[in-house]
Design a protein around this motif. Sequence first.
Motif, PDB file in Angstrom:
ATOM      1  N   ARG A 331      31.452   3.285  38.006  1.00  0.00           N
ATOM      2  CA  ARG A 331      30.080   3.036  37.564  1.00  0.00           C
ATOM      3  C   ARG A 331      29.682   1.580  37.783  1.00  0.00           C
ATOM      4  O   ARG A 331      28.543   1.295  38.162  1.00  0.00           O
ATOM      5  CB  ARG A 331      29.926   3.408  36.088  1.00  0.00           C
ATOM      6  N   ALA A 335      26.688   0.338  40.071  1.00  0.00           N
ATOM      7  CA  ALA A 335      25.605  -0.478  39.508  1.00  0.00           C
ATOM      8  C   ALA A 335      25.400  -1.750  40.313  1.00  0.00           C
ATOM      9  O   ALA A 335      24.258  -2.173  40.551  1.00  0.00           O
ATOM     10  CB  ALA A 335      25.924  -0.811  38.049  1.00  0.00           C
ATOM     11  N   GLU A 405      24.160  -0.998  32.837  1.00  0.00           N
ATOM     12  CA  GLU A 405      25.529  -0.522  33.031  1.00  0.00           C
ATOM     13  C   GLU A 405      26.501  -1.690  33.092  1.00  0.00           C
ATOM     14  O   GLU A 405      27.579  -1.667  32.480  1.00  0.00           O
ATOM     15  CB  GLU A 405      25.612   0.297  34.311  1.00  0.00           C
ATOM     16  N   SER A 409      29.463  -2.720  30.269  1.00  0.00           N
ATOM     17  CA  SER A 409      30.862  -2.919  30.671  1.00  0.00           C
ATOM     18  C   SER A 409      31.366  -4.288  30.243  1.00  0.00           C
ATOM     19  O   SER A 409      32.496  -4.424  29.755  1.00  0.00           O
ATOM     20  CB  SER A 409      30.988  -2.773  32.187  1.00  0.00           C
TER      21      SER A 409
END
Length: 414
Positions: A331, A335, A405, A409
């Motif tokens: 992900r 992103a 995103e 993270s």
Amino acid sequence: MIRLGRRVPGALGAAWAALFAASPAAGAEFPRLEQAIQLARDRAVVVAEAQAELGAADAQMAGAGASSIGNPSTDVQVDRGVGQSTAIQALTFTYLPVDVAGQRAKRVKEAERLVDWRKLGVADARAAATGDVVLAYGSVMIAAARIAETAAGEQAAREEAKYLTARLAAKATTVYEQKLAEAEIARWVQASAEARLALARQRAQLSELTGVLDFDLPAGGPDLSPPPLRRGWDDAAIAQIIDRVPALARLDAEKRYWDASVARYRRERVPPVSFELIAGRGALGETRLGGGALLTFPVTRRYQGEIARAEQGRAHAETRRTVYRTAIQARVRAAREALAAVRAARDELDKAGIPALQSAVTAATEAFKAGKIDLLRALLTRRDLSLARARRLDLLEEGWRAYAELAASAGELP
């Protein structure tokens, strides 16, 4: 609408002003992104739930630190002879259970690992809230921009319909063109309603995350893109960041807790030893004193269920960590690529695409007024411009999604 082809920027400015005038008078000032993140890290529901779990873990620590010496108990026995001797005999048996195998230390360690797990759970919840509020923040800004776009389009459509109605009265146009202009108003009214519904939904999401029920609309501006990245996000940097992702740290802490739980229950297999003190009067009235110990042998019940549950929890945490790490890395990379693609497309649209369409609208306006093209062709040119602007907002919204995103993270602004 065609007559206002040269005045669209002014119409957008007027639409933003109308939005501010329509915003709640008692609303709080629209926060900066950093302020919204701080509010969400303190007030989001997911953070409150994680803090409640941490409080329960702290309470469990109080129980785990209790003394290794259990509560004493006394067994009082009184009996009287039957037959030749009717003397009364009384004895007391006092038991004092003591954990002799170090069970208390294992319980304390298990409770400490639980507290560590829940603390990292709070950190993970705050990281998730950071990503959610960044997305909600960007969505509110994009939704407000959509309302400004549709409000400007509706205003222009109404003025053009008025213009064509006047021309129809002067027999300078047709009913067909005048009705096309009226239908254009309906199209913009529908688009405006959809934009307002989207804004209401996104404002509710932002309010839920920040705990602020009412706030003003964001100030309009030409660039609604997410902020620039504060650090490098190449593959090497992503690998370092992934190792510090709060979600993975929480899973590591969970595994350590289950390890401690397994060790605790294996030690609990050894039951406490109850030291016994005997005191009383015998049948002849003499004082009787003695002692002993009560031993329990762990033969059938050995905390099999608790140990199996802890081992399963440990294995599940290990499995989830492997899966989560791969998913998060995928992900984050997606992103990063999405942000780069969005910025490249935005730059191209701002540099060439939208200016070219604006010039086409101006040319179509002049051609229509000169009688060289009909109204429908001019309207289609105008719709192409509005579609390009709407797609630009779609791109920026995807950029905010990718930026959120990365924020989730990293646990902070990326």
